[in-house]
Design an enzyme around this catalytic site. Sequence first.
Site, mmCIF file in Angstrom:
data_model
loop_
_atom_site.group_PDB
_atom_site.id
_atom_site.type_symbol
_atom_site.label_atom_id
_atom_site.label_comp_id
_atom_site.label_asym_id
_atom_site.label_seq_id
_atom_site.Cartn_x
_atom_site.Cartn_y
_atom_site.Cartn_z
ATOM 1 N N ASN A 187 49.697 0.581 33.252
ATOM 2 C CA ASN A 187 48.990 0.586 34.537
ATOM 3 C C ASN A 187 49.093 -0.739 35.297
ATOM 4 O OD1 ASN A 187 48.034 3.240 33.886
ATOM 5 N ND2 ASN A 187 46.488 2.265 32.577
ATOM 6 N N ARG A 188 50.155 -1.499 35.010
ATOM 7 C CA ARG A 188 50.404 -2.787 35.657
ATOM 8 C C ARG A 188 49.332 -3.839 35.343
ATOM 9 N NH1 ARG A 188 54.605 -0.616 35.852
ATOM 10 N NH2 ARG A 188 56.048 -0.454 37.604
ATOM 11 N N LEU A 189 48.517 -3.590 34.326
ATOM 12 C CA LEU A 189 47.509 -4.568 33.918
ATOM 13 C C LEU A 189 48.096 -5.420 32.791
ATOM 14 C CD1 LEU A 189 44.273 -2.387 34.064
ATOM 15 C CD2 LEU A 189 45.162 -4.002 35.765
#
Length: 209
Positions: A187-189
């Site tokens: 999730n691009r985290l």
Amino acid sequence: MLRDIRKNYQRDNLEEDKLSQEPLDLFQSWLNDAIQGKEEEPTAMTLSTISKGFPDSRIVLLKEVSASGFVFFTNYLSNKGKQLGEDNHVALNFFWPKLERQVRVKGIAEKLSEQLSTDYFNSRPRDSQIGAWSSPQSREITGRKELDQNFEYYTAQFEGKEIVKPATWGGYLVKAVEIEFWQGRPNRLHDRFRYTLNESIWEIKRLAP
């Protein structure tokens, strides 16, 4: 469409308990993982120099890493060699897509001693040694034929002889002042940790992705 190309990174994580106080220890561990994981070019790194106010980047190969820093070799009369003579602040970037990892480095580049450069040159394959003599790196040439003729010329010149290192060829040591480790996460985290050298102590901070 380019905007539809996506990858959800989920291979690994990077938490505080995986960090070492010395960033080069962690870098060496990640580099070993990249080699063992059969990354296509595990020692390839983007080297960015400064030219007339603009960054100038290219891929070079890491040839040594130690507590002192990162070592690469080049022609001193190449564009990057001339740029380093004017401003020795540089950035390095490593990307290992199979491991979903990136390392960014800011540092100061210094020429290696002539002896260290000679020692490395003498360890290179003979054709690579001849190649160092044959290429006027970064200069305009008339065509491929010029390179081939240069290679043939120096092959004949050094036939049956030891090939000496060109005076215009040698190594640089990049002494890091900042190193950032990036581990892809879902999730691009992503996980990001930045090491900043404060006098002789590395300060570590987690960064938002």
